[in-house]
Design an enzyme around this catalytic site. Structure first.
Site, PDB file in Angstrom:
ATOM      1  N   ASN A  34       3.849   1.976   2.550  1.00  0.00           N
ATOM      2  CA  ASN A  34       5.338   1.845   1.973  1.00  0.00           C
ATOM      3  C   ASN A  34       6.007   3.289   2.311  1.00  0.00           C
ATOM      4  OD1 ASN A  34       4.827  -0.665   0.996  1.00  0.00           O
ATOM      5  ND2 ASN A  34       4.524   0.060  -0.877  1.00  0.00           N
TER       6      ASN A  34
ATOM      7  N   GLY B 226       0.785  -1.267  -0.019  1.00  0.00           N
ATOM      8  CA  GLY B 226       0.131  -0.038   0.103  1.00  0.00           C
ATOM      9  C   GLY B 226       0.857   1.160  -0.005  1.00  0.00           C
TER      10      GLY B 226
ATOM     11  N   ASN C 101      16.004  10.157  -5.530  1.00  0.00           N
ATOM     12  CA  ASN C 101      16.597   9.455  -6.728  1.00  0.00           C
ATOM     13  C   ASN C 101      17.318   8.201  -6.153  1.00  0.00           C
ATOM     14  OD1 ASN C 101      15.564  11.239  -8.510  1.00  0.00           O
ATOM     15  ND2 ASN C 101      17.485  12.257  -8.750  1.00  0.00           N
TER      16      ASN C 101
ATOM     17  N   ARG D  94      -4.027   5.308  -9.585  1.00  0.00           N
ATOM     18  CA  ARG D  94      -4.159   3.985  -9.970  1.00  0.00           C
ATOM     19  C   ARG D  94      -5.489   3.733 -10.661  1.00  0.00           C
ATOM     20  NH1 ARG D  94       0.060   0.452 -10.402  1.00  0.00           N
ATOM     21  NH2 ARG D  94       1.365   0.373  -8.506  1.00  0.00           N
TER      22      ARG D  94
ATOM     23  N   ARG E  48      -9.434  -5.800  -3.505  1.00  0.00           N
ATOM     24  CA  ARG E  48      -9.705  -4.827  -2.513  1.00  0.00           C
ATOM     25  C   ARG E  48     -11.322  -4.436  -2.500  1.00  0.00           C
ATOM     26  NH1 ARG E  48      -6.264  -1.349  -0.764  1.00  0.00           N
ATOM     27  NH2 ARG E  48      -7.681   0.292  -0.904  1.00  0.00           N
TER      28      ARG E  48
ATOM     29  N   ASP F   4       7.115   5.158  -4.058  1.00  0.00           N
ATOM     30  CA  ASP F   4       7.077   5.255  -2.445  1.00  0.00           C
ATOM     31  C   ASP F   4       8.498   5.640  -1.894  1.00  0.00           C
ATOM     32  OD1 ASP F   4       4.342   4.715  -3.124  1.00  0.00           O
ATOM     33  OD2 ASP F   4       4.835   2.498  -2.761  1.00  0.00           O
TER      34      ASP F   4
ATOM     35  N   ALA G 197      14.178   6.760 -14.862  1.00  0.00           N
ATOM     36  CA  ALA G 197      15.845   6.590 -15.036  1.00  0.00           C
ATOM     37  C   ALA G 197      16.460   7.917 -15.182  1.00  0.00           C
ATOM     38  CB  ALA G 197      16.394   5.535 -16.138  1.00  0.00           C
TER      39      ALA G 197
END
Length: 641
Positions: A45, A41, A306, A174, A113, A282, A247
């Site tokens: 996290n 979650g 990063n 999401r 869920r 996260d 990246a």
């Protein structure tokens, strides 16, 4: 409330679930055969990631009043996250997420869920007094999809602003959780939708920091042109905007939006091999908050963020992959890290050692993991071997009689005669060790199938793997090689199955021993890459030998939990004398003693000469005597220091 009165750096609000991660990589989710269980979650996290980086984090969520909900709450406590705002919901089951690693760009994900407890959060779940104690509140965009949770989030944000705290929005988009895709398409990251944009923008005037990927910036800004989306967001809020770019690192915009993302504020990036992108965002948020909440320069905030994301994309899992601050310092201080980051043994060891459960500055253990000795006792007394498991349960009762719930105590039991003891020990807060070696084997053999990793995969994670090896630096090369090969296999299996490892070293009878012998053994094992969490070593009154051992451990593995003394069936008076010497050596944390405490008691009990209560009392008295001797000696050393 004044800022100096605030006891938390952040409170994250939103979903909490169980992540079931496919353990086989490179195939369809349909073809995965086993799954690793982690906390999951996004806000959960982030809270764990922030706590690991040294921030004081709390969480507002709901979990089921079930086994999985308890696992989440217990793990949060182990991670140092304040669970004041975690509610056990008796009417809903904890949410699940099934995840997999198909290839470097495909990560199938299914959310289970339906009627999830965290989506039942309401305004009543937001405690104004608790919110007043935090320096920031972190909102999750996904949770704004439900009216009640949106209201709860707005309440928390309003209280935070009124109390002088900062408000952070993790866009965390999401589409499947907004009902915009089929349920099987959980990995889909973007579906344009004006209603979602309108809902998300309700919180923007309250925000001080907004973080998202380019796709998430698109949904928040209402256009797939990233620069235009950022400018749309800027028209509504003066918050610091941070665009995650995979990246390419990230770009931060404290003011007007330039014409190019590259013209924003950036921090050092880290080109590494991507293994698993899930959870990277996260970790990025946790890393950014570590810098931002401590008012570090924006470039440094970006660099830490990063780095946190780079570390996580190299590993399996989300929450368990999050970096700790010692790990982060090591990572940022090196310029020679490999592109395939998870192959860096030093970094992975720091990660392992700084994420182990609990702290054991002292450990006193009753060892009843013996098997061949109980075979001998059965032969001597004529007892039914089926009675031995019952005696080992009495040993656990003896531990509890002395410990009374104190987690500084432990039990060492085997899976053959002591299986019931191991199962029962799960109900107590004590340290649990379990042997893997075939008794008295030399060269070392394991009491399981040829695949020791497969054996350990069946052990609960709180079972510390204990292995006894009879070893000497002067062993014949063929014997030494055979034993070392087994130990290398075992150490690797322990790490891959997430079990702590205790290596017990005994020198064979008749072989010469001086002040450097055991230290030389340990140095050889370290040279092989074996870094046990614990060492179990023979008692000695030779202070020089102990100083040599301590120096080897500190030089090779400063993260080692420490040494416990074994007993070798020595008389209790001799052990107490050894304890007085050992108490002066900081690396020694206690003892794991067996036959000195239980042997004649077991003999009399098996022979029918002693009842259960008397056996428990006798073992408890001896165990208590040794424990008090240890604490008295260690206390005297600490007072002198």
């Amino acid at each position: 409330m004044a800022q100096h009165d605030k006891t938390l750096d952040l409170i994250a609000i939103g979903r909490s679930s169980i992540d079931l991660y496919g353990q086989q990589s490179g195939g369809r989710l349909e073809d995965m055969a086993s799954f690793a269980k982690y906390v999951g979650g996004s806000p959960t996290n982030t809270a764990i990631g922030a706590a690991r980086l040294g921030l004081k984090a709390g969480l507002v969520t709901r979990v089921g009043a079930d086994h999985m909900g308890r696992f989440i709450t217990e793990q949060l406590v182990r991670e140092g996250v304040d669970t004041t705002g975690v509610i056990a919901d008796p009417d809903r089951l904890t949410a699940l997420v099934i995840l997999g690693i198909r290839d470097r760009e495909t990560f199938p994900l299914i959310f289970y869920r339906e009627n999830a407890p965290d989506m039942a959060l309401t305004e009543a779940d937001i405690d104004p007094d608790w919110i007043a104690r935090t320096r920031s509140v972190v909102l999750s965009g996904t949770h704004l999809s439900q009216p009640a949770v949106l209201a709860a989030s707005l309440k928390a944000a309003g209280l935070a602003k009124a109390g002088g705290a900062r408000v952070v929005l993790d866009i965390d988009y999401r589409p499947v959780l907004w009902g915009l895709t089929p349920k099987e398409a959980g990995e889909n990251r973007f579906v344009a939708n004006d209603k979602v944009t309108a809902v998300l923008q309700q919180v923007l005037p309250l925000c001080d920091l907004i973080v998202g990927t380019e796709e998430e910036i698109h949904i928040l800004g209402g256009t797939t042109d990233t620069i235009e989306a950022l400018r749309n967001i800027r028209r509504v809020t003066q918050a610091l905007l941070v665009c995650k770019r995979g990246a390419d690192g990230c770009s931060a915009f404290p003011g007007d939006i330039p014409d190019r993302l590259d013209d924003g504020v950036v921090g050092r990036g880290f080109p590494i091999e991507v293994f698993n992108v899930l959870g990277a965002g996260d970790a990025f948020m946790a890393g950014f908050l570590r810098g931002w909440l401590r008012d570090l320069p924006l470039e440094k905030c970006c660099e830490i963020a990063n780095a946190a994301g780079a570390i996580v994309v190299s590993r399996h899992g989300c929450a368990p992959a999050m970096a700790t601050w010692p790990e982060m310092e090591h990572f940022l201080g090196r310029r020679d890290l490999p592109f395939r980051l998870r192959d860096d043994a030093e970094l992975e060891h720091i990660h392992w050692a700084t994420t182990r459960d609990g702290v054991h500055n002292e450990l006193t253990v009753l060892a009843v993991d013996h098997r061949s000795q109980f075979d001998d006792l059965v032969a001597q007394t004529g007892a039914d071997p089926a009675r031995v498991p019952a005696f080992k349960l009495l040993a656990l009762r003896a531990v509890d009689a002395v410990a009374k719930g104190d987690p500084r105590f432990g039990i060492l039991a085997d899976g053959r005669y002591g299986f019931d003891t191991l199962a029962k020990a799960a109900d107590y807060p004590y340290w649990i060790g379990r042997p893997i070696e075939l008794p008295q084997s030399r060269p070392l053999q394991f009491e399981c199938s040829a695949d020791v990793g497969a054996e350990l995969a069946e052990w609960p994670l709180n079972h510390v793997v204990k292995c006894l090896v009879f070893y000497h630096p002067d062993d014949p090369p063929s014997l030494r090689d055979a034993q070392e090969s087994q130990l290398v296999r075992l150490a690797d299996a322990c790490r891959k199955t997430r079990h702590e490892f205790l290596l017990e070293v005994i020198t064979p009878k008749g072989m010469p021993v001086d002040a450097g012998t055991i230290a030389d053994c340990l140095q050889r094992f370290y040279a092989l890459g074996i870094k046990p969490d614990w060492w179990k070593l023979e008692p000695s009154d030779d202070v020089t030998a102990w100083r040599n051992i301590e120096a080897v451990i500190q030089r090779n593995d400063p993260w080692c939990r420490g040494v416990v003394l074994l007993g070798l069936s020595a008389p209790i008076e001799d052990l107490m004398a050894s304890i007085k010497v050992a108490a002066d050596i900081p690396i020694i944390k206690g003892f794991a003693v067996g036959r000195t405490i239980f042997y004649d008691v077991a003999r009399d009990w098996l022979a029918g000469k002693m009842g259960d209560s008397a056996a428990v009392a006798a073992m408890a008295a001896r165990f208590d005597t040794l424990t008090k001797a240890w604490r008295l000696a260690r206390g005297a050393r600490e007072r002198a220091a």
